[in-house]
Design a protein around this motif. Sequence first.
Motif, PDB file in Angstrom:
ATOM      1  N   MET A  42      48.765   6.363  58.827  1.00  0.00           N
ATOM      2  CA  MET A  42      48.185   7.467  59.564  1.00  0.00           C
ATOM      3  C   MET A  42      47.079   6.987  60.506  1.00  0.00           C
ATOM      4  SD  MET A  42      49.587   8.352  56.586  1.00  0.00           S
ATOM      5  CE  MET A  42      48.368   7.741  55.438  1.00  0.00           C
ATOM      6  N   ILE A  43      46.899   7.686  61.630  1.00  0.00           N
ATOM      7  CA  ILE A  43      45.760   7.497  62.521  1.00  0.00           C
ATOM      8  C   ILE A  43      45.004   8.817  62.578  1.00  0.00           C
ATOM      9  CG2 ILE A  43      45.019   7.059  64.892  1.00  0.00           C
ATOM     10  CD1 ILE A  43      47.441   5.283  65.261  1.00  0.00           C
ATOM     11  N   CYS A  44      43.703   8.748  62.377  1.00  0.00           N
ATOM     12  CA  CYS A  44      42.846   9.935  62.420  1.00  0.00           C
ATOM     13  C   CYS A  44      41.681   9.668  63.369  1.00  0.00           C
ATOM     14  CB  CYS A  44      42.302  10.272  61.026  1.00  0.00           C
ATOM     15  SG  CYS A  44      43.574  10.671  59.807  1.00  0.00           S
ATOM     16  N   ASP A  45      41.031  10.727  63.828  1.00  0.00           N
ATOM     17  CA  ASP A  45      39.861  10.528  64.686  1.00  0.00           C
ATOM     18  C   ASP A  45      38.649  10.158  63.837  1.00  0.00           C
ATOM     19  OD1 ASP A  45      38.840  12.892  63.595  1.00  0.00           O
ATOM     20  OD2 ASP A  45      39.098  14.072  65.423  1.00  0.00           O
ATOM     21  N   GLY A  46      37.504  10.021  64.476  1.00  0.00           N
ATOM     22  CA  GLY A  46      36.324   9.538  63.764  1.00  0.00           C
ATOM     23  C   GLY A  46      35.857  10.446  62.651  1.00  0.00           C
ATOM     24  N   LYS A  47      36.239  11.735  62.684  1.00  0.00           N
ATOM     25  CA  LYS A  47      35.847  12.672  61.637  1.00  0.00           C
ATOM     26  C   LYS A  47      36.940  12.877  60.590  1.00  0.00           C
ATOM     27  CE  LYS A  47      32.690  15.230  64.670  1.00  0.00           C
ATOM     28  NZ  LYS A  47      32.346  16.552  65.266  1.00  0.00           N
ATOM     29  N   ARG A  49      40.163  13.861  61.329  1.00  0.00           N
ATOM     30  CA  ARG A  49      41.214  14.789  61.759  1.00  0.00           C
ATOM     31  C   ARG A  49      42.488  14.006  62.075  1.00  0.00           C
ATOM     32  NH1 ARG A  49      40.343  18.360  67.137  1.00  0.00           N
ATOM     33  NH2 ARG A  49      39.656  16.272  67.767  1.00  0.00           N
ATOM     34  N   LEU A  50      43.604  14.457  61.531  1.00  0.00           N
ATOM     35  CA  LEU A  50      44.869  13.758  61.721  1.00  0.00           C
ATOM     36  C   LEU A  50      45.291  13.769  63.190  1.00  0.00           C
ATOM     37  CD1 LEU A  50      47.426  12.430  60.414  1.00  0.00           C
ATOM     38  CD2 LEU A  50      48.392  14.738  60.288  1.00  0.00           C
ATOM     39  N   ILE A  51      45.682  12.568  63.688  1.00  0.00           N
ATOM     40  CA  ILE A  51      46.232  12.454  65.037  1.00  0.00           C
ATOM     41  C   ILE A  51      47.743  12.263  64.976  1.00  0.00           C
ATOM     42  CG2 ILE A  51      46.190  11.185  67.201  1.00  0.00           C
ATOM     43  CD1 ILE A  51      43.349  10.273  66.499  1.00  0.00           C
ATOM     44  N   THR A  52      48.203  11.327  64.149  1.00  0.00           N
ATOM     45  CA  THR A  52      49.631  11.093  63.986  1.00  0.00           C
ATOM     46  C   THR A  52      49.860  10.243  62.747  1.00  0.00           C
ATOM     47  OG1 THR A  52      51.655  10.374  65.116  1.00  0.00           O
ATOM     48  CG2 THR A  52      49.716   8.982  65.384  1.00  0.00           C
ATOM     49  N   GLY A  53      51.123  10.059  62.398  1.00  0.00           N
ATOM     50  CA  GLY A  53      51.450   9.254  61.221  1.00  0.00           C
ATOM     51  C   GLY A  53      52.891   8.794  61.275  1.00  0.00           C
ATOM     52  N   ALA A  63      46.688  14.217  53.326  1.00  0.00           N
ATOM     53  CA  ALA A  63      45.856  13.599  52.286  1.00  0.00           C
ATOM     54  C   ALA A  63      44.979  12.502  52.870  1.00  0.00           C
ATOM     55  CB  ALA A  63      46.732  13.048  51.166  1.00  0.00           C
ATOM     56  N   ALA A  64      45.434  11.834  53.932  1.00  0.00           N
ATOM     57  CA  ALA A  64      44.610  10.814  54.575  1.00  0.00           C
ATOM     58  C   ALA A  64      43.329  11.430  55.128  1.00  0.00           C
ATOM     59  CB  ALA A  64      45.398  10.127  55.688  1.00  0.00           C
ATOM     60  N   SER A  65      43.448  12.604  55.740  1.00  0.00           N
ATOM     61  CA  SER A  65      42.253  13.291  56.244  1.00  0.00           C
ATOM     62  C   SER A  65      41.289  13.593  55.108  1.00  0.00           C
ATOM     63  CB  SER A  65      42.655  14.585  56.953  1.00  0.00           C
ATOM     64  OG  SER A  65      43.391  14.324  58.129  1.00  0.00           O
ATOM     65  N   HIS A  66      41.840  14.012  53.972  1.00  0.00           N
ATOM     66  CA  HIS A  66      41.009  14.303  52.804  1.00  0.00           C
ATOM     67  C   HIS A  66      40.261  13.054  52.346  1.00  0.00           C
ATOM     68  CE1 HIS A  66      39.929  15.823  48.803  1.00  0.00           C
ATOM     69  NE2 HIS A  66      40.480  14.730  48.301  1.00  0.00           N
ATOM     70  N   ASN A 301      49.773  17.135  63.876  1.00  0.00           N
ATOM     71  CA  ASN A 301      48.401  16.645  63.898  1.00  0.00           C
ATOM     72  C   ASN A 301      47.442  17.677  63.332  1.00  0.00           C
ATOM     73  OD1 ASN A 301      47.938  18.560  66.018  1.00  0.00           O
ATOM     74  ND2 ASN A 301      48.660  17.065  67.528  1.00  0.00           N
ATOM     75  N   GLY A 302      46.149  17.413  63.465  1.00  0.00           N
ATOM     76  CA  GLY A 302      45.150  18.285  62.862  1.00  0.00           C
ATOM     77  C   GLY A 302      45.189  19.702  63.375  1.00  0.00           C
ATOM     78  N   GLY A 303      45.604  19.908  64.631  1.00  0.00           N
ATOM     79  CA  GLY A 303      45.700  21.266  65.161  1.00  0.00           C
ATOM     80  C   GLY A 303      46.694  22.109  64.405  1.00  0.00           C
TER      81      GLY A 303
END
Length: 706
Positions: A42-47, A49-53, A63-66, A301-303
């Motif tokens: 997974m790739i997430c932003d600095g906070k 938030r999921l971008i893609t996986g 779960a990665a965001s968590h 993604n996070g949206g």
Amino acid sequence: MNTILLEVLRNRLDAICDEAGLAIERTAISPVVVESKDYGVMICDGKGRLITGAGATRTHFYAASHSISATLERHGDDIQAGDVFMANDPHNGGGLHPQDVFILQPVFSDDVLSAWVASTAHMMDMGGMVPGSFAPGATECYQEAVRFPPVLAIRDGVERRDVWDFLLNNIRLSDLVNIDLRGLIAGCHIAQQSLQEVVAQHGRDVFAKAVDDLCELTRNELTRRIEALEDGVYEATSWNEWNDETFVVPCKLTVKEGHLHFDFTGASPQAPHFFNSKPFIVKGELGVDIANVLCQDLPYNGGFFETFDVHCPEQSILNCSPPAPVGFGHVEVSFNAVEVGIRALMQAVAASEEVEARRFLSGPAAGSASALHTWAGLGLHGQPDGWLMMDGGASGASGANDRDGNDLFSWMVSDGGALELPDIEVVESWYPIEIETRRIRKMSAGDGAGCYRAGAGLEIEYKLSGTDALFGTIFANRCRIPLIGTAGGYPGARNVLSIRSADGSVRPLSDHESGFSLLPGEQFVLHVATGGGYGDPLDRDPASVESDLQALRIDEGEALEIYGVVAGDPSATEKKRADLRAKRLEEACGPLKPCGEVDESVSRGDLSGCAPLYPGIVRKGGRAISEKTGSVLAAAPDHWTDGCPQLRNFLPTADGVEAVGYLDPADGSMLFVDVVVDGVDRSFSTMPDSWTQATHLGRTATQLVA
């Protein structure tokens, strides 16, 4: 942002995840990662938030965001470039269960934390009371595995040996797990390097703007699609099994103004069993199936996760707290929660007139029908060994509105990858077993029957080869309470597990059992459960029934009594089906609220002025009407089944479980087959606002009764 640049960036990020996944496959060694593809990147932003996986196990993405959020909360300003964190405790910043270890690596640009990369895979052991760490006998999480919140495993590119030594000292198969973990780190390293190049090329501000735009576009488009659904309340209930115990999993979905709210109030209290789950697990897994139904074409993604929320009551099996065990919290109860949630969503889709998702109308995914199991003992080289048999996850999918369910694959509607069955030769080369049979199972007694039948689950038989004994652990569901069908389809097949001795005697195994043995001359036998059928079996194309006969999926007796088909004789088939429908009405008890009306225009096929309510049921002027015969079934706001004769005890079920058929009062067609436990009347409810607020000839239902 420039649309072309945005799309180029999105595809480049997807490619980075794919490349990292290939690095994991090339570096890890256990079959569950390399052969079954049980990993995620997974790739997430600095906070966070999921971008893609990428990867077959899309349930890992949220779960990665968590885990990243927990890492930020725990380590805060101490996070540096070159750090690598590990986490595995669902109670405290980990993933789906303790064996799914998350590797988390920050990505800095100009000394600013700009993104994260994460990877995860199933580890063959994480310590605890049983090999493999799946422990049905555990009553506390402390017995299950070595659990850790986000901990710093590598600082500035240098391993923290104390952390690694502590971990590897407390797990079995430490050499194997060590290499698999390093495979995850290799994947993160590949992704981190490539992502740094992307951020440097475009700049932090452009990258951040791109992420915001991608998430906003997904959120806005999905909100628009949800707005097309009929506002209202849609409910579904199912149950989880633990040997003789039964646990309820209810869902009330409220659709309102472009938002979905899944409320699991009423779920059983947390139990001293390892299937307790957590809200982030439920939301992440539910998200996968929502995306399958509503937005396969949108970036995941996070949206996307801003368009729905879940409520899981505290101290329940869906929102447990320590010391509740959670070793299987990502499968049995959580999959059941997903299934009732998607049942409710499909009811909303069915009640909505012009929505794209109507073409996906089908029964729920059959994830909770799995019968996974582990083995431990001396391996082929005389050393202690253990493994997870992924074959038990090969359940059959529910039928859909226009096609039969998939064999050996839980999802009928999906655009993602899937865990794969490892090659028989690979399994036998790694482990001391010999697989004698692996094929689709033959269903019986109407299991999964329908106008479109369910797919078949797996049948597998194997014996020892190269060792004197193995000791097993089973964690299965759907041994007593099958998955429900849709629109008159019959419930699915149930899990059946046993050990057959050399003399032919069979020893049944319970759904949650640990420490049983497999000895020389014995065979382990498993028939995996399935989803349910779609539509009345008596409406199935006779040619399809005859094709199933030729393929030995059913026998002549089942073709005749379940589907009403006399092979090669259309006129006899038509008569047999009419006789079976009449017999249903003769054996049925009366409706709860008989109506006795017929809408003549609907009976002639004129649906002007009608709107959908449920597959095969329309609403018109405050009345629920059978689309096939024009029979009026209920007046708003009553449940549409109130006017249906009920056919009870017509299918074989386990003690304390009943299949209830709801019939068209005019011709005996099956409109719905419910599965309930003792003391429960119905397991579902479809109440769009346009139905509950409707009037019948200018009067409300309450006024009509008065």
